[in-house]
Every structure is written in structure tokens, then in C-alpha cells.
Design an enzyme around this catalytic site. Structure first.
Site, PDB file in Angstrom:
ATOM      1  N   ASN A  43       0.823  -1.221   0.000  1.00  0.00           N
ATOM      2  CA  ASN A  43       0.000   0.000   0.000  1.00  0.00           C
ATOM      3  C   ASN A  43       0.854   1.267   0.000  1.00  0.00           C
ATOM      4  OD1 ASN A  43      -2.368  -1.445  -0.023  1.00  0.00           O
ATOM      5  ND2 ASN A  43      -2.671  -1.362   2.192  1.00  0.00           N
ATOM      6  N   ASP A  96       2.445   1.350  -9.780  1.00  0.00           N
ATOM      7  CA  ASP A  96       1.086   0.807  -9.843  1.00  0.00           C
ATOM      8  C   ASP A  96       1.107  -0.634 -10.346  1.00  0.00           C
ATOM      9  OD1 ASP A  96      -1.759   1.048  -9.594  1.00  0.00           O
ATOM     10  OD2 ASP A  96      -1.915   1.289 -11.759  1.00  0.00           O
ATOM     11  N   ASP A  99       2.953  -2.989  -7.181  1.00  0.00           N
ATOM     12  CA  ASP A  99       2.392  -3.095  -5.828  1.00  0.00           C
ATOM     13  C   ASP A  99       1.730  -4.459  -5.592  1.00  0.00           C
ATOM     14  OD1 ASP A  99       0.236  -2.612  -7.493  1.00  0.00           O
ATOM     15  OD2 ASP A  99      -0.472  -0.823  -6.443  1.00  0.00           O
ATOM     16  N   ARG A 104       1.984 -10.206  -3.385  1.00  0.00           N
ATOM     17  CA  ARG A 104       2.069 -11.660  -3.528  1.00  0.00           C
ATOM     18  C   ARG A 104       3.440 -12.175  -3.076  1.00  0.00           C
ATOM     19  NH1 ARG A 104      -1.396 -10.043  -7.527  1.00  0.00           N
ATOM     20  NH2 ARG A 104       0.217  -9.477  -9.037  1.00  0.00           N
ATOM     21  N   HIS A 118      -7.277   0.404  -6.540  1.00  0.00           N
ATOM     22  CA  HIS A 118      -8.278   0.857  -7.508  1.00  0.00           C
ATOM     23  C   HIS A 118      -8.924   2.185  -7.098  1.00  0.00           C
ATOM     24  CE1 HIS A 118      -7.668  -2.726  -9.723  1.00  0.00           C
ATOM     25  NE2 HIS A 118      -8.189  -3.532  -8.812  1.00  0.00           N
TER      26      HIS A 118
END
Length: 377
Positions: A43, A96, A99, A104, A118
Site C-alpha cells: 500500500n 502501480d 504493488d 504476492r 483501484h
């Protein structure tokens, strides 16, 4: 937000079929993510990328607040600003892209990360479009502020289409236009720094100017690629009985608030006594883009929590009052009203974002910007 239930087994389901993304960008992002420290929260990467776009917007606002700097006879934006804009835009695009890979890689994927990513993307639309506009500006060889206003709406509706698809199908089909536009615009910023904005005054072919190409590409991409593919994916789900919302009304409910927002803001533009869009285009675009982001974020929350989309966004009510005050001629200083209303919309959107992040962080017992657990030392 209260009453929404998120399951820990929430799966992020997205389809990215863009060749540029598959064969070029994903391998590049897989390479880049290896250099990121494993303690870095996804984040935080998302927020940093978004702030690069905000920085571009503020930088161009300083040098070209009213979009006249690129016109002939005006003092142009310094070349170094275009270089910075190109680098910042590509950094934002790269962050973007990495991230999710970082999430993962560190086994920290959560619905909060999906919403945060989003949600900021929806707000980024206005910062991206307004910064690109400074390349052409509103001069004789530029794009009119009213034309750009409608182009902005084409971009905004193109964005929400993907989330409308997911609301109905459960799968997010990533639009092709996004990757192509990000790479292209990053290069255009750098080219502008080298050749100057005067280059864009020249026609591409015969009397077809670069500004016309810019307008044509955005509209053509939306109406010949994004919209048809969205409708195709939803109809495909309908034919296979996998549509999440059975009735036509429920399926199209997410469009009610965006359409009402468009009608309200366009009424303000058309009926403005002081021609507000000519006076304050940047602030008006910012207001519209932020209000739209708020509408989109609430749709994303509904699609993720499998709850029904609310027909009306509460921001539309005070905006209706604002537009009525303007149209009726009650307000003396329309510019001041626009600034106050824009500030209110931005604060309301930030407050909503912080509230959602806090609630989801508490629900999943995580920190939004750290990989440490709240109950760990």
C-alpha cells in the site's frame, strides 16, 4: 461502510489480455519488484505512485494554472518540468504495476490493498488528464476547455466501466487503453522537453493536428475498444447465467450516480453566469474528477463486499444545491463558490478514504502501511 462483510478468503479476480502488458510490462515489473525490500508494504508503493501523479498535477498547476502556457505568444513551461513529468508519470505507472506483485511476494494480499489500489486509480484519472492537457493547452492550436471537459468524462466513464463489469461478473477485465496511454504519454512528455510545445502546433497529416489525434485516440479507444469489450463480457456472463445481478435495473444501477453527477456538472458548465469553465477550468476539472472518484470508490466497496450498489451518492445532494444557487443567479462570486465546494468535495473524499482504510485495517487486524501485525512486537 458499517454493515459490510468481507471474507478473509476474498479472491482478487482480474483478467489482463493486453499484449503490451503481458509481453513487456509484466516481465519488467517482475524484474523491478526483486529490488524492493521485503519489509516494504504494498500500500505504501501504491500511495507513492499516486503521489507522483499529484506532484505532476501541482507542478503543472504552478507553471500553467489556466492551461495557456503552451499557446503561441505565452511563456512556455520549462523543459525540465516536462522531463520530470515524464519520469514521474512512468514511475507512477511502474509502482502501480509492482504493488500487487510485492503483495504476492510478501504474502500480504488483502481486500484493503485491492480497494486502495483501484480507489487511488479512480482519483488519478483527473490528475493524469489535467497534466496531459498542458501539452496542448487551450490556445488556437490547442483544445478548448469545454472539449477537454467532455474528454475527461469519456475517460472517467471508461474507467468505471471495468468496475461495472466486475460488479456484474465478479471479474475485473483490465482495459487495454490504460497501459498504452501510460507508456505513450510518458514518452510524449520527454519528447516535448526536447522539441518544445511548438512541435504540437504542426499538422500530423494535411490539416489534421496533433490535438485532433489526441482527441480522436481517446474517444475512439473508448467507443471502439473499452465500451464494446465491457458490454461483450457482461453479455457473455448473462448468456452463461453467471451474471451476479439478474434484473436490468440492478445491473445498471452503478451508472445512476455517475450520470447524475455528469448532468449536474454539465448544467453548471452550460448555465454558468460567469462562464466558470473558461475562468477556472483546472479547479472545475478537479472538483468533477474527485466527486467521480468518490462515486467509483463506493462501487468498488460494493463489488468487493458483494453488497448492493447504493443508487445515490450523498455528495449529489449538496451539489444540487450548489448548482441551483449558480443557475438561479443567487451567488455573487461563482469562483469563490467553486473553490469552497471543491475543497469540501476533496475533504469529504479523503475522510471517506481514511474511514474505509481504518475499518478494513481493524477488520483484518493489519496495518495499512506496514507488514507488521498490530498485535505483534
Amino acid at each position: 461502510m458499517s454493515g459490510l462483510s468481507y471474507k478473509h478468503g476474498h479472491q482478487y479476480s482480474a483478467v489482463d489480455s493486453n499484449p503490451l502488458s503481458i509481453y513487456v510490462m509484466h516481465p519488467f515489473w517482475n524484474f523491478v519488484v526483486k529490488f524492493l525490500p521485503t519489509w516494504l508494504a504494498p500500500n505504501l508503493i501504491t500511495l507513492t505512485g499516486f503521489m507522483f501523479l499529484v506532484l505532476n498535477f501541482l507542478m503543472l498547476a504552478f507553471y500553467d494554472f489556466d492551461f495557456t502556457a503552451s499557446a503561441a505568444g505565452h511563456e512556455h513551461v520549462p523543459s525540465w518540468v516536462w522531463v520530470a513529468a515524464g519520469i514521474f508519470n512512468f514511475l507512477a505507472y511502474t509502482l502501480d504495476g509492482v504493488d500487487g506483485k510485492q503483495a504476492r511476494r510478501t504474502n500480504s494480499s488483502t481486500p484493503l490493498g485491492e480497494l486502495f489500489d483501484h480507489g487511488l486509480d479512480s482519483w488519478a484519472c483527473i490528475f493524469f488528464v489535467a497534466t496531459v492537457y498542458s501539452i496542448f493547452g487551450r490556445g488556437e492550436s490547442g483544445v478548448g476547455v469545454a472539449t477537454l471537459y467532455y474528454i475527461l468524462w469519456v475517460v472517467l466513464f471508461s474507467f468505471i466501466l471495468s468496475h461495472w463489469e466486475k460488479y456484474n461478473t465478479g471479474i475485473l477485465f483490465l482495459p487495454w487503453g490504460y497501459d498504452i496511454s501510460q507508456v505513450t504519454i510518458s514518452l510524449v512528455y520527454l519528447v516535448t522537453a526536447v522539441v518544445g510545445v511548438e512541435t504540437w502546433y504542426q499538422p500530423v497529416l494535411f490539416h489534421f493536428l496533433y490535438r485532433d489525434l489526441f482527441t480522436f485516440m481517446i474517444i475512439a479507444c473508448s467507443f471502439t475498444v473499452t465500451l464494446p469489450m465491457s458490454l461483450y463480457n457482461v453479455m457473455k456472463a448473462y448468456r452463461s447465467n453467471s451474471l451476479k445481478h439478474s434484473s436490468f435495473y440492478e445491473a445498471f444501477l452503478p451508472f445512476l450516480s455517475p450520470v447524475l453527477l455528469f448532468l449536474l456538472s454539465t448544467t453548471w458548465v452550460v448555465c454558468s453566469p460567469s462562464n466558470i469553465l473558461e475562468l477556472q477550468p483546472r479547479i472545475f476539472y478537479l472538483m468533477v474528477g474527485t466527486a467521480f472518484a468518490n462515486v467509483t470508490c463506493k462501487l468498488i466497496v460494493c463489488q468487493m463486499s458483494n453488497t448492493r450498489c447504493q443508487p445515490l451518492n450523498w455528495l449529489l445532494l449538496p451539489m444540487l444545491v450548489v448548482v441551483l444557487l449558480v443557475v438561479s443567479g443567487t451567488v455573487v462570486n461563482e469562483t469563490l463558490l467553486l473553490y469552497v465546494w471543491t475543497a469540501a468535495v476533496i475533504l469529504a473524499h479523503i475522510h471517506y478514504g481514511i474511514s474505509v482504510v481504518q475499518q478494513l485495517s481493524g477488520h483484518f487486524n493489519i496495518f495499512a502501511f506496514s507488514l507488521k501485525k498490530p498485535n505483534s512486537d
